[in-house]
Enzyme design. Structure first.
Site, PDB file in Angstrom:
ATOM      1  N   HIS A 174      29.503  41.053  40.807  1.00 43.81           N
ATOM      2  CA  HIS A 174      30.049  40.710  39.488  1.00 43.81           C
ATOM      3  C   HIS A 174      29.309  41.420  38.359  1.00 43.81           C
ATOM      4  CE1 HIS A 174      32.828  37.557  40.833  1.00 43.81           C
ATOM      5  NE2 HIS A 174      31.919  37.243  41.720  1.00 43.81           N
ATOM      6  N   HIS A 176      42.510  43.733  44.892  1.00 47.08           N
ATOM      7  CA  HIS A 176      41.826  42.498  44.489  1.00 47.08           C
ATOM      8  C   HIS A 176      42.857  41.388  44.381  1.00 47.08           C
ATOM      9  CE1 HIS A 176      40.258  39.814  41.208  1.00 47.08           C
ATOM     10  NE2 HIS A 176      39.130  39.962  41.872  1.00 47.08           N
TER      11      HIS A 176
END
Length: 388
Positions: free
Chosen positions: A183, A283
């Site tokens: 992230h 994703h």
């Protein structure tokens, strides 16, 4: 040719935003504009697009996409592209239903009969992720992705680096391939150290080791590791993707069909990646419509690698108290389309994007879903904001 009669959107649990396009002759298609934590903003953008596109020919998918992109003058970004995505996916679904074929038939036809998939796991300690890895294995997965650090962690010390390695080893011990998602939490010097520590344990990929706002740093980082580097969920169109391909700094691109402009744009992005020998791993920690649309592209994509999908475990904590648990299968008439076996799902065979939405349930939940989901808040020991 049938004109668009209505475009509706539905805010549903746990944090998704569905879109339905209906034509004057009663044909319909479903799309998804989910942008976690920014539901109201996407709804506002959809309101504007709805005013423009009611009355357009539903068959003219590319024309509608180009009108949305060009006539707004201000282009790109997560909110605007997510709004376009939901409408675009719905139009492809509608066209497939109209012609009685899966969307992948309209993209050139099938290249594969089953698709590799992975699921997400979380948890703070190596023992936590090991337990969740066992659960995913029981669901039929052979690969997973997990946060490389503790949920509230930040890699800023040697001990944190070692903890990240131990988490990877705990899941690898269960016989699973493992992608590591950072992230963007890594600092550049720590990223270089961690890459060397992880290499002997052969992770499937390292996702967002640095924030995608720093393409020059990602290029430099790529020269320090042989582990595949993946990113792309925060890239929203082909122009966002271009510098990473030109710099040869990534190995796997992870565009999200509900963020990057829908099936129309992710298909173009996939073709760009193929020209640079970069794999596509869409994703998708989102809802069933987004996943179904991603699978349609994957079936027809030469450089497809693996598909992310969400199935049950981690969404429980994201559902408001008392609302129950909603996962991929909650809004489907036939959940078997997403059955996982041996790390694969079968090629969908239904028309359009290949799923049937339980519209009655969608409308019921939407009426009750008056509060939009908010992003989780992560803070460090000094009270500083940290990456989600």
């Amino acid at each position: 040719m049938a004109k668009i009669k209505s475009i509706e959107y539905f805010r549903v649990l746990p944090r998704w935003l569905f879109v339905k396009v209906t034509t004057e002759d009663g044909l319909y298609g479903w799309g998804e504009s989910t942008l976690e934590g920014h539901t109201e903003a996407v709804e506002g953008s959809l309101n504007e697009l709805i005013l423009r596109f009611v009355g357009y020919e539903a068959d003219d998918i590319e024309h509608i996409w180009q009108v949305a992109w060009r006539l707004g003058f201000y282009r790109g970004g997560a909110v605007f592209m997510s709004a376009i995505s939901g409408i675009d996916i719905a139009l492809w679904d509608l066209k497939g239903r109209k012609l009685g074929v899966p969307v992948y038939s309209l993209l050139g036809g099938k290249l594969r009969d089953q698709l590799a998939v992975y699921a997400w796991i979380g948890g703070d300690r190596p023992s936590d992720v090991a337990i969740q890895a066992k659960m995913r294995k029981a669901q039929g997965f052979t690969a997973i992705k997990m946060n490389a650090t503790e949920d509230l962690g930040w890699l800023d010390s040697p001990s944190a680096l070692n903890a990240s390695v131990e988490r990877l080893k705990a899941v690898k011990a269960e016989g699973l391939d493992v992608g590591l998602d950072f992230h963007g939490r890594l600092h550049k010097p720590m990223a270089k150290q961690l890459a060397k520590l992880l290499e002997p344990h052969q992770p499937l990929f390292i996702e967002e080791p640095l924030l995608s706002e720093h393409p020059e740093a990602i290029k430099a980082f790529s020269q320090h590791t042989t582990t595949p580097i993946a990113l792309g969920e925060r890239l929203y169109n082909r122009w966002d993707v271009k510098p990473f391909l030109e710099s040869s700094s990534i190995d796997i691109l992870q565009p999200d069909v509900s963020h990057c402009g829908g099936i129309s744009e992710i298909r173009r992005i996939a073709a760009m990646c193929e020209a640079y020998d970069v794999g596509l791993a869409p994703h998708c920690p989102l809802g069933p419509i987004s996943l179904a649309a991603s699978l349609q592209v994957a079936v027809a994509c030469p450089n497809f690698v693996i598909q992310e999908m969400s199935l049950g475990i981690h969404y429980n904590k994201m559902t408001p108290a008392g609302a129950g648990t909603f996962d991929l299968c909650s809004y489907l008439k036939d959940p078997s389309v997403f059955d996982v076996s041996g790390g694969f799902v079968k090629r969908p065979t239904g028309v359009g994007i290949g799923i049937e939405i339980d519209e009655e349930m969608v409308r019921k939940v939407s009426k009750e879903c008056t509060t939009a989901w908010r992003c989780l808040e992560f803070f460090g020991p000094g009270g500083e904001v940290r990456e989600w």
